[in-house]
Design a protein around this motif. Structure first.
Motif, PDB file in Angstrom:
ATOM      1  N   VAL A  84      14.711 -10.284  -9.317  1.00 24.99           N
ATOM      2  CA  VAL A  84      14.032 -10.232  -8.245  1.00 24.99           C
ATOM      3  C   VAL A  84      13.428 -11.299  -7.701  1.00 24.99           C
ATOM      4  CG1 VAL A  84      13.293  -7.853  -8.784  1.00 24.99           C
ATOM      5  CG2 VAL A  84      11.866  -9.436  -9.413  1.00 24.99           C
ATOM      6  N   TYR A 138      12.222  -5.970 -13.869  1.00 24.54           N
ATOM      7  CA  TYR A 138      12.549  -6.536 -12.779  1.00 24.54           C
ATOM      8  C   TYR A 138      12.070  -7.935 -13.057  1.00 24.54           C
ATOM      9  CZ  TYR A 138      12.353  -1.816 -11.205  1.00 24.54           C
ATOM     10  OH  TYR A 138      12.876  -0.386 -11.261  1.00 24.54           O
ATOM     11  N   HIS A 158       7.598 -10.978 -15.366  1.00 28.13           N
ATOM     12  CA  HIS A 158       8.706  -9.739 -15.578  1.00 28.13           C
ATOM     13  C   HIS A 158       7.947  -8.617 -15.606  1.00 28.13           C
ATOM     14  CE1 HIS A 158      11.799 -12.858 -16.148  1.00 28.13           C
ATOM     15  NE2 HIS A 158      12.077 -12.558 -17.435  1.00 28.13           N
ATOM     16  N   VAL A 166      18.066  -8.437  -4.414  1.00 22.52           N
ATOM     17  CA  VAL A 166      17.790  -8.205  -5.856  1.00 22.52           C
ATOM     18  C   VAL A 166      18.907  -8.190  -6.365  1.00 22.52           C
ATOM     19  CG1 VAL A 166      17.328  -6.150  -7.225  1.00 22.52           C
ATOM     20  CG2 VAL A 166      15.852  -6.664  -5.313  1.00 22.52           C
TER      21      VAL A 166
END
Ligand SMILES: N[C@@H](CC=O)C(=O)O
Length: 364
Positions: free
Chosen positions: A248, A184, A254, A204
């Motif tokens: 995201v 993400y 991350h 997203v």
């Protein structure tokens, strides 16, 4: 105290370049004496050139670089003649990046690069200093190929892998066989901020071009070994890694949801102890950018969170949490790393410190 090494940052105006100059301000071993970028920015004062596109938030443009005149990064003679080595955050296409980085090396100017262009050149070490510091020994073979005495290229891996590869490294003795990693990833990984990327707000995005291949393959080069017969780094063949990488609405950090299988049968206590005990050459040598604790394990189920944990050890440490058994895999966990500190400029600076400490980067 011995004189600091003179450093050039090529690609100094972009987000990673900006992170380099801020992290290098007051560095005990390195002094930025040259900033270089595209022809378009060359000739301008650094402070003037970046003031309307400064992405380091509240951290100001460092005084020591503000008044430097930007050089053309492709004028290798001009840059190389003024520095002991360069950090590369250059943003050309891959073939041109490889060519330019090789040119610096052939000008006897070591290159520590953030760019992906040379990551798969077989005699270029791709290093996370805590995990595979020994890979810098390949430099002697690279210098033979390039015909250099001092010049070489060394690279750091992609930012996305650094939230789970350290855990896999800490667990090598349990023989990991398979890993599934869903990342993400923060918008700064794309060189943008939440303001300059309105498309990420309340959203997203399920695709980051090229990211899944990097996430699956790069850890295997890191877990590989130097083969003196072929003078190359041979990648490991396990664990097999599969991934999905999502963008995201986060600025830095991350996060990864990871699942893992082992040949052996470690307990939760074994796994946590291995994470907390994991420490490497940077900690032994007390490199200036090395975190004291490389990996922290958080017992609170609501951690790691970007908001609280991304700056652990000044963004150079890795946070792991929610380690628990899984129905399909043996174990699963959440990892978090700072993508522009540990994952980019910070990781490259720590690598340069290792190279200096081991005598690969010296005064010219
Ligand atoms: N490719 C990464 C940047 C890390 O180096 C990303 O897009 O987040």
């Amino acid at each position: 105290m011995s004189e600091k090494l003179k450093v050039g940052v090529i690609g100094a105006t972009g987000m990673v370049g900006q992170r380099y100059v801020t992290l290098l301000a007051n560095h005990p071993w390195f002094q930025v004496t040259v900033v270089a970028a595209s022809k378009h920015s060359a000739g301008q004062k650094y402070g003037e050139s970046v003031k309307d596109r400064w992405k380091m938030g509240d951290t100001p443009i460092p005084d020591d670089v503000k008044d430097l005149t930007i050089l053309d990064a492709e004028d290798v003679d001009a840059v190389a003649s003024q520095v002991d080595f360069v950090f590369s955050a250059i943003n050309l296409d891959k073939a041109d990046t490889r060519k330019l980085e090789d040119e610096y090396a052939k000008h006897e100017t070591p290159v520590v690069s953030n760019n992906s262009a040379h990551r798969w050149t077989p005699d270029v070490p791709m290093v996370v200093p805590e995990i595979n510091p020994d890979h810098i020994d390949i430099i002697k073979y690279q210098r033979e190929r390039l015909g250099t005495k001092k010049g070489f290229v060394a690279v750091k891996p992609n930012c996305s892998i650094q939230s789970y590869t350290p855990a896999i490294a800490a667990w090598q003795k349990f023989e990991p066989t398979q890993v599934l990693a869903c990342t993400y990833q923060a918008i700064s990984g794309a060189g943008k901020t939440l303001e300059t990327a309105p498309e990420i707000q309340n959203n997203v995005i399920p695709y980051i071009p090229g990211e899944e291949a990097k996430s699956e393959d790069e850890p295997l080069k890191i877990f590989g070994h130097i083969d003196p017969a072929t003078k190359q780094i041979v990648k490991a063949d396990s664990p097999v890694i599969t991934s999905q990488c999502l963008r995201v609405p986060v600025l830095y950090g991350h996060t990864v949801a990871t699942f893992i299988n082992f040949k052996q049968n470690p307990s939760k206590e074994d796994l946590i102890k291995a994470l907390e005990d994991y420490s490497g050459v940077p900690q032994e040598l007390k490199l200036p950018s090395a975190p004291k604790q490389f990996i922290q394990y958080l017992t609170d189920d609501f951690r790691p969170q970007v908001r609280y944990d991304v700056n652990f050890e000044h963004g150079m440490g890795i946070s792991i949490g929610r380690l628990r058994p899984d129905k399909i895999f043996d174990w699963k966990f959440i990892g978090l790393s700072h993508n522009t500190a540990r994952g980019a400029a910070g990781g490259a600076i720590e690598l340069a410190e290792l190279l200096k400490a081991k005598g690969y980067i010296t005064k010219k």
